[in-house]
Design an enzyme around this catalytic site. Structure first.
Site, mmCIF file in Angstrom:
data_model
loop_
_atom_site.group_PDB
_atom_site.id
_atom_site.type_symbol
_atom_site.label_atom_id
_atom_site.label_comp_id
_atom_site.label_asym_id
_atom_site.label_seq_id
_atom_site.Cartn_x
_atom_site.Cartn_y
_atom_site.Cartn_z
ATOM 1 N N HIS A 51 0.877 -1.205 -0.082
ATOM 2 C CA HIS A 51 0.113 0.061 -0.015
ATOM 3 C C HIS A 51 0.693 1.240 0.010
ATOM 4 C CE1 HIS A 51 -3.546 2.587 1.797
ATOM 5 N NE2 HIS A 51 -3.874 2.232 0.585
ATOM 6 N N GLU A 58 2.916 8.396 5.640
ATOM 7 C CA GLU A 58 3.610 8.146 6.830
ATOM 8 C C GLU A 58 5.109 9.064 6.643
ATOM 9 O OE1 GLU A 58 4.974 4.450 9.453
ATOM 10 O OE2 GLU A 58 5.852 4.628 7.542
ATOM 11 N N TRP A 80 -0.656 2.864 12.210
ATOM 12 C CA TRP A 80 -0.306 3.294 13.366
ATOM 13 C C TRP A 80 -1.731 2.965 14.709
ATOM 14 C CZ3 TRP A 80 4.098 4.203 15.924
ATOM 15 C CH2 TRP A 80 5.527 4.476 14.792
ATOM 16 N N TYR A 216 28.156 40.185 22.692
ATOM 17 C CA TYR A 216 28.202 39.601 21.423
ATOM 18 C C TYR A 216 29.599 39.322 21.110
ATOM 19 C CZ TYR A 216 23.199 40.949 19.884
ATOM 20 O OH TYR A 216 22.088 41.216 19.676
ATOM 21 N N ARG A 316 31.383 11.968 7.719
ATOM 22 C CA ARG A 316 30.942 10.523 8.168
ATOM 23 C C ARG A 316 29.937 10.823 9.355
ATOM 24 N NH1 ARG A 316 36.719 10.039 7.190
ATOM 25 N NH2 ARG A 316 37.094 10.476 9.538
ATOM 26 N N CYS A 336 11.688 1.083 15.616
ATOM 27 C CA CYS A 336 12.222 0.026 15.056
ATOM 28 C C CYS A 336 13.151 0.262 14.130
ATOM 29 C CB CYS A 336 11.064 -0.986 14.420
ATOM 30 S SG CYS A 336 9.823 -1.495 15.450
ATOM 31 N N ARG A 356 16.564 -2.009 14.324
ATOM 32 C CA ARG A 356 16.755 -3.076 15.324
ATOM 33 C C ARG A 356 15.879 -4.264 15.519
ATOM 34 N NH1 ARG A 356 12.991 -3.213 19.235
ATOM 35 N NH2 ARG A 356 11.660 -1.322 19.153
ATOM 36 N N ASP A 359 9.931 -6.780 11.527
ATOM 37 C CA ASP A 359 8.743 -7.950 11.166
ATOM 38 C C ASP A 359 8.768 -8.005 9.537
ATOM 39 O OD1 ASP A 359 6.674 -8.602 10.512
ATOM 40 O OD2 ASP A 359 5.017 -7.322 11.439
#
Length: 454
Positions: A51, A58, A80, A216, A316, A336, A356, A359
């Protein structure tokens, strides 16, 4: 998408049976990686229909810094729903909050320096300033810095200026080093947020009030957005907000809290003034900071990443993290896809995601497409070509009630990848709208339904 099919097969054949937070049970492996050359097509899974509308909405929701599910539901996106608080759609400080407005609050002790004596010299700018920078070096960026420097000197030293009463008239002065524009220009982009000022010159202003000082100078100034300045100087107070369900948080960004929980900002300020006890069950208390001044910085990691890509492409440190340890307990679902990094080489932009918890049947197809799309967007606004999207998984699993669906998907042969086209006129990463994306030649197998593990 043969890489994705191979991952399904690897988990089915070699995954370890594990328990999990949801109580469903999984078959899991650790540390796999998939690489997608974005020049070969848009990596949207073809062995089942995905979808795309939900993916785009999102991602735009993340990029706006939004966290409330009601905004997604209004677009017909339900991904969600299982985690949102039923009454107000709140999800806590999830991805959008961390990407766009990671809060840093600190307490600053006010310090006024002794104003050094000076003898105004009429031939100098505002009686003190010299411009020793050669005219041949003038650029639009230096021209803007000159205007900032010139105004700073006039408000502090020119008694004919209306602004003098609020600055020089209150013993606010400019460090002697900055009396020379060349020195000011050399220091400007080395100040905190200097890279952001350089990349987004109209969004950041020179600020000394953060450090609660009257000088300043290079050690007392930084660049802040107008929102940060307003919060720090006009409404500068630390507030404890206590939710109806008992959670409390100390913060300064009232507008951000209202954005996350669909609260009315004016009603919150009425609570803080004592005009009403609560708002939608929330209680608010101004904290006593014992003479120290609370100060807020809102770290916009997406804007920082774009600035780094434009100005320091070999850095980096072009990373965005959603894993804010202090905020994790208040998230309805902890991140996730926790961290991603950009990499520039040979005029191409690549992105690597570390997920991490993955699903693989329901979530990973979304995540691959979402971050591939983000890479295309960032490449366009930074003038680069898309390179690779690299997906790296931590605990990478199939839920026990997804195994049959995964086997069904493996029976299907992958089809050619579609093409994603972006509106080429959009050059602001925050300027994209849903209609700016067009997917072409997507010919997937039918969708395969599976339950969500909550």
């Amino acid at each position: 998408m043969r890489q994705y099919q191979a991952l399904l097969r690897e988990i089915l054949d070699h995954g370890t049976l594990k328990t999990d937070r949801t109580g469903t049970g999984t078959r899991s492996i650790f540390g796999p990686q998939m690489r997608f050359n974005l020049a070969e097509g848009f990596p949207l899974v073809t062995t089942k229909k995905v979808h795309l509308k939900s993916i785009i909405h999102e991602l735009l929701w993340f990029l706006r810094g939004d966290t409330n599910n009601q905004l997604l539901e209004a677009e017909g996106v339900k991904i969600w729903r299982e985690w949102a608080r039923p009454k107000d759609g709140a999800l806590g400080p999830v991805y959008g909050k961390q990407w766009r407005r990671w809060e840093q609050v600190e307490l600053i002790a006010p310090h006024n320096f002794e104003v050094p004596p000076h003898a105004p010299q009429p031939e100098l700018i505002a009686g003190v300033g010299r411009n020793t920078l050669p005219a041949s070096r003038e650029t639009p960026a230096l021209s803007q810095l000159y205007s900032i420097w010139n105004e700073m000197l006039h408000r502090c030293y020119d008694t004919t200026k209306r602004s003098y009463a609020e600055y020089g008239g209150r013993d606010i002065f400019v460090d002697a080093r900055w009396h020379d524009f060349a020195a000011f220009a050399a220091d400007a982009y080395t100040l905190p947020n200097g890279l952001l000022k350089q990349a987004f010159p109209d969004e950041y202003e020179l600020d000394k009030d953060y450090y609660a000082t009257n000088k300043y100078g290079p050690e007392t100034c930084l660049w802040l957005t107008r929102k940060e300045q307003t919060i720090n100087t006009r409404r500068g107070r630390a507030v404890r907000a206590t939710a109806p369900w008992g959670d409390s948080v100390v913060l300064m960004d009232i507008a951000g809290l209202c954005q996350d929980h669909q609260l009315d900002e004016s009603s919150v300020y009425k609570c803080l003034r004592g005009d009403r006890p609560t708002h939608k069950g929330w209680r608010f208390e101004v904290l006593d900071t014992a003479g120290l001044l609370p100060r807020l910085r809102l770290h916009d990691q997406i804007r920082q990443a774009v600035a780094e890509i434009r100005l320091r492409p070999d850095s980096r440190r072009i990373l965005v993290s959603a894993w804010n340890v202090a905020d994790l307990p208040r998230m309805r679902l902890q991140p996730c896809h926790a961290l991603f990094q950009f990499y520039v080489a040979d005029g191409r932009l690549s992105c690597q995601l570390y997920q991490r918890s993955a699903d693989v049947f329901l979530g990973v197809p979304f995540n691959i497409a979402s971050y591939a799309l983000l890479t295309l967007m960032v490449a366009q606004v930074t003038g680069l070509q898309p390179g690779e999207f690299i997906w790296t998984g931590g605990d990478t699993h199939l839920y026990g009630n997804h195994l049959d669906q995964a086997r069904q998907q493996l029976e299907r042969a992958p089809r050619p990848l579609p093409t994603m086209r972006l509106n080429p006129t959009v050059m602001d990463i925050f300027g994209f709208q849903y209609d700016d994306f067009q997917l072409e030649n997507y010919d997937p197998w039918p969708a395969i339904k599976a339950p969500v593990a909550v």
